[in-house]
Design a protein around this motif. Sequence first.
Motif, PDB file in Angstrom:
ATOM      1  N   LYS A 160       0.866  -1.184   0.000  1.00 48.22           N
ATOM      2  CA  LYS A 160       0.000   0.000   0.000  1.00 48.22           C
ATOM      3  C   LYS A 160       0.904   1.236   0.000  1.00 48.22           C
ATOM      4  O   LYS A 160       1.798   1.376   0.832  1.00 48.22           O
ATOM      5  CB  LYS A 160      -0.877  -0.004   1.247  1.00 48.22           C
ATOM      6  N   GLN A 161       0.659   2.118  -0.943  1.00 49.99           N
ATOM      7  CA  GLN A 161       1.526   3.296  -1.051  1.00 49.99           C
ATOM      8  C   GLN A 161       1.307   4.209   0.148  1.00 49.99           C
ATOM      9  O   GLN A 161       0.176   4.488   0.529  1.00 49.99           O
ATOM     10  CB  GLN A 161       1.244   4.042  -2.357  1.00 49.99           C
ATOM     11  N   THR A 202      -2.619  -1.974  11.632  1.00 47.76           N
ATOM     12  CA  THR A 202      -3.417  -1.199  10.684  1.00 47.76           C
ATOM     13  C   THR A 202      -2.533  -0.368   9.763  1.00 47.76           C
ATOM     14  O   THR A 202      -2.945   0.012   8.686  1.00 47.76           O
ATOM     15  CB  THR A 202      -4.362  -0.247  11.421  1.00 47.76           C
ATOM     16  N   ASN A 203      -1.338  -0.096  10.225  1.00 47.07           N
ATOM     17  CA  ASN A 203      -0.443   0.697   9.393  1.00 47.07           C
ATOM     18  C   ASN A 203       0.460  -0.160   8.525  1.00 47.07           C
ATOM     19  O   ASN A 203       1.297   0.352   7.805  1.00 47.07           O
ATOM     20  CB  ASN A 203       0.445   1.585  10.260  1.00 47.07           C
ATOM     21  N   LEU A 204       0.253  -1.458   8.645  1.00 48.06           N
ATOM     22  CA  LEU A 204       1.090  -2.358   7.867  1.00 48.06           C
ATOM     23  C   LEU A 204       0.815  -2.124   6.398  1.00 48.06           C
ATOM     24  O   LEU A 204      -0.331  -2.131   5.949  1.00 48.06           O
ATOM     25  CB  LEU A 204       0.747  -3.797   8.243  1.00 48.06           C
ATOM     26  N   THR A 241      10.331   5.159  -4.085  1.00 44.26           N
ATOM     27  CA  THR A 241       9.093   4.942  -3.340  1.00 44.26           C
ATOM     28  C   THR A 241       9.438   4.214  -2.059  1.00 44.26           C
ATOM     29  O   THR A 241      10.484   3.563  -1.957  1.00 44.26           O
ATOM     30  CB  THR A 241       8.081   4.155  -4.190  1.00 44.26           C
ATOM     31  N   SER A 242       8.583   4.323  -1.109  1.00 42.26           N
ATOM     32  CA  SER A 242       8.844   3.595   0.122  1.00 42.26           C
ATOM     33  C   SER A 242       7.534   3.132   0.729  1.00 42.26           C
ATOM     34  O   SER A 242       6.480   3.733   0.515  1.00 42.26           O
ATOM     35  CB  SER A 242       9.649   4.430   1.104  1.00 42.26           C
ATOM     36  N   PHE A 243       7.625   2.024   1.456  1.00 42.82           N
ATOM     37  CA  PHE A 243       6.448   1.415   2.068  1.00 42.82           C
ATOM     38  C   PHE A 243       6.796   1.079   3.497  1.00 42.82           C
ATOM     39  O   PHE A 243       7.907   0.625   3.785  1.00 42.82           O
ATOM     40  CB  PHE A 243       6.067   0.130   1.333  1.00 42.82           C
ATOM     41  N   ASN A 244       5.833   1.285   4.359  1.00 41.94           N
ATOM     42  CA  ASN A 244       6.087   0.900   5.741  1.00 41.94           C
ATOM     43  C   ASN A 244       6.086  -0.611   5.833  1.00 41.94           C
ATOM     44  O   ASN A 244       5.109  -1.261   5.480  1.00 41.94           O
ATOM     45  CB  ASN A 244       5.010   1.470   6.662  1.00 41.94           C
ATOM     46  N   GLY A 245       7.181  -1.136   6.261  1.00 41.98           N
ATOM     47  CA  GLY A 245       7.300  -2.579   6.260  1.00 41.98           C
ATOM     48  C   GLY A 245       6.819  -3.213   7.530  1.00 41.98           C
ATOM     49  O   GLY A 245       6.219  -4.275   7.535  1.00 41.98           O
ATOM     50  N   PHE A 246       7.081  -2.603   8.598  1.00 44.84           N
ATOM     51  CA  PHE A 246       6.718  -3.215   9.860  1.00 44.84           C
ATOM     52  C   PHE A 246       6.277  -2.130  10.794  1.00 44.84           C
ATOM     53  O   PHE A 246       6.897  -1.094  10.920  1.00 44.84           O
ATOM     54  CB  PHE A 246       7.917  -3.945  10.470  1.00 44.84           C
ATOM     55  N   ASN A 247       5.217  -2.361  11.432  1.00 44.44           N
ATOM     56  CA  ASN A 247       4.761  -1.396  12.413  1.00 44.44           C
ATOM     57  C   ASN A 247       4.030  -2.145  13.491  1.00 44.44           C
ATOM     58  O   ASN A 247       3.290  -3.089  13.213  1.00 44.44           O
ATOM     59  CB  ASN A 247       3.841  -0.383  11.737  1.00 44.44           C
TER      60      ASN A 247
END
Lengths: 443, 428
Positions: free
Chosen positions: A109-110, A230-232, A220-226
């Motif tokens: 998810k962007q 819900t923010n994954l 581009t970057s994506f949050n990989g771990f949180n």
Amino acid sequence: MCKKIHVFLFLSLLTIVSCNDSSEVFNIGEEFTNNDSKITYVDTITVQASTILIDSFTTSNYNKVFFGYNNDPILGKTYAESYVAFEHDGSLPDIDTRSSFDSLVIFMKQNGDYLGDSTIFKEFSVYRVTEDIEYNDDASAFYNIDSFAREDVPLATKQFIPRPLRNDSIIVKLPNELGNQWYDWIETNTDSLIDTKDEFLDYFKGVVFVPNTKNENWSTSFNGFNSSSTNLQIELRLYYSKHDEEENTYFSFTPRENYIFSHFSIDRSGTVSSVLDTEGLKIPSTLTDNKVFMQAGSGVGIKIEIPQVEYMYDFGSNITVLDAKLIMRPSKGTYSLSSLLPSKLSVLWTDKMNRNLGDFIDVDGETVITGTKMFDDLDDEPYYSFSILNFVLTKMATESTSYNTLMFYLPDESNATSFDKLIIDDQSASNNSFELQIYYYTY
Amino acid sequence: MFYNLPCTMKIHLSKKIFPFLTVLFLSVSLTTNAQNNTISPYSKLGLGEIDGSGFGRNAAMGGTGLALRSNLGLNSINPASLTSLDSLAVIMETGIHGDYTQLETASQSGAKANANFSYLAMGFAASSRWFLSIGINPYSSVGYHIQTTSPVSGSTNTYLNDIEGSGGLSCAYISNAFKLSKNISVGIKTSVLFGPKKEVQYYSLTGNDNFYIYKEEYFKFSGIRFDFGYQQIFPLANKSNIVFGFNANAPGYLKNKYSIKESKVFTGSGSTTTLQDEEDVLKRVYFPANFGTGLAFNFRETFLVTADYTFDQSSQFSLEDTYSDFVDNHIFAFGTELQPKVKGFAKSFIYRGGLNYQTGYLQIDNQTLNSIGVTAGFGFQIRAIRFNLYAEHSWMGTTKNQLIKERFTRLGLNLSLMDFWFQKRKFN
């Protein structure tokens, strides 16, 4: 007579008890008190700037999948690949034999961290890593220079239109053979290569995202771990259909914490910054077209030296510095909307060997000094301002016995997960690129 | 009532001089304590604001006194005038005054009232030709609190300078006067000047609160000054006369023990870095010779006019202070006195008036600060005590060039106690 004397003495005593009131403060002209200004401002002090290159730095503490390509006429071509290891939570689902496999995908998810032209397709490939993704000996993190062997042929290649603001998701479909294999193992519930966490990691060591589009700058970057799921924003999904449900359902393999990192490779050939590959610890601006740099991904920072500060007594023997600010103005034409300037810069103490001696702290002993991007009131040009009073006071106190100086650097996270860069002319090329503003008091 | 004390002259003197001396010492100790007896920023300069108006009668008559003589009170302006005292009398005098100072700059105004001791003195004849006086009075006052905002050299930024001063010098004197002939007298006044001046300053950059500078300076002055006076009477018919007076002081030095503490203070923690710390550095202040001359015309003991001119060579005054230039001051003073010939209680009433113009001793930014003053007063006697009341109003300075205009009003009361200590008892 005695009475008379007493009256007189009493009156005398009264007179010597004096009183007054009011404590009005008067604001009056400087002419009244002083002809010479006691406080002087100078901004003509020479700041010698050089570029330094730090060997390596960790890129794995941010759990951010960052990849892309950047070509800068001065700083060269930078490729960022991103490694991600996936894991499951230890137990595989029970899948009804009446269900059927649908697909194995990487769901991304962007998150809005995107740079580049968002109307043009970008292409990247996902390769399966064939080597255990593990820390090097003595290391406890992954570094910008770490890389691991991969298959020759990508698992998938994806073209996408970045739509960072629409929170669009990107689905990268992995080969069905691979997905089917995993599905079979889970459905039949037999001993398999993926039953436990460790077995899965050993079997599927991870993937690496590799940018293919190299005719323009993008990242581009994506949050990989949180910690909050819900923010994954990136995970591996095994989709299958249950016999009694229309909608597909999926099983998730999530990124392994701290096993997400970017590998940067930089090709400086043919640019003025190519001397960074060959020169020593300190590259004076004269070797790099009178410019100094900061560059993410490669640990490039700026070191300053202010010899005159050690000889501040040149300004008079009885002076004491009240304030000192260093202003840095980016070289015009080296930044644009698609190549934004970093919003913040870090300052570190460093020694002759460019070792990090810790954050630069303000005179209060607490505040960590940083430089925030600001814009000039008059011409709206960007600049960075650093309070370096403590540096000036320290240098004046140690009387040039120490080589320690300040290094200006991108913040660690920017360094590890962005293509941020900053190019500044030296003082010979621009009269206000580096400006040391000092206020001193003469006593 | 003076005559029924059953004791000898010697006992008289010692008994009475004791409480007098007590008060004298008390007032010495009080006046040496730094007090802000002024709010004038001009008191920052030099030794402070010099109080030159003299004792009660002098103050009521525009500060004149070079050619004044009286057997009713002491004249502080010319020591030679002491010989006009009654050779059998002792005069003790003291005074108080209340001041109201109004200050005005181009943008600001303020006012302050304060009351203070004027002087304490006594005079008597040691012999028929030799007269003595001792006394103490405030010599100068220092008291101000000012702020200036100055441009930082080389920048558009500014810094704030906050300056607060206090202190003042006192004067303890002894005068000797000699009647050389019936009409010619000379006098010498030996004054000990002493007292502190303290100044505390803060410097801080506008819009920057990392550090500020704290500076404390302390000047401890002490020294001796000699004044020489001369008066000559030219008798005229009808109990009238003309008096010529002259006074000059010898130039000299005041000792100045100078201390300075200057430090850079970190606003956050209050920790300081000492920049300067010196104590009791011996310096000197040169004070030049001043000359004054005056004439007085006395008409039938009822009417008097007098005029004084004093040349104050203040340009030669030297106290390290880069902030201002001292220039020579020319002082013109006029006074008049009227004693109507009436009977009864009103007989003792004397009415006085005066004018005083000074070209000014301070020059700031090429502006010399002149002053003009008017005075009025009256005196009367109840039993052996004479009461002298006076009022003074003066203007000094300008609001131009960011300077300060000062309006000064003083109301004063002086008491003179006359006692005939040396008179032999007539009845016994």
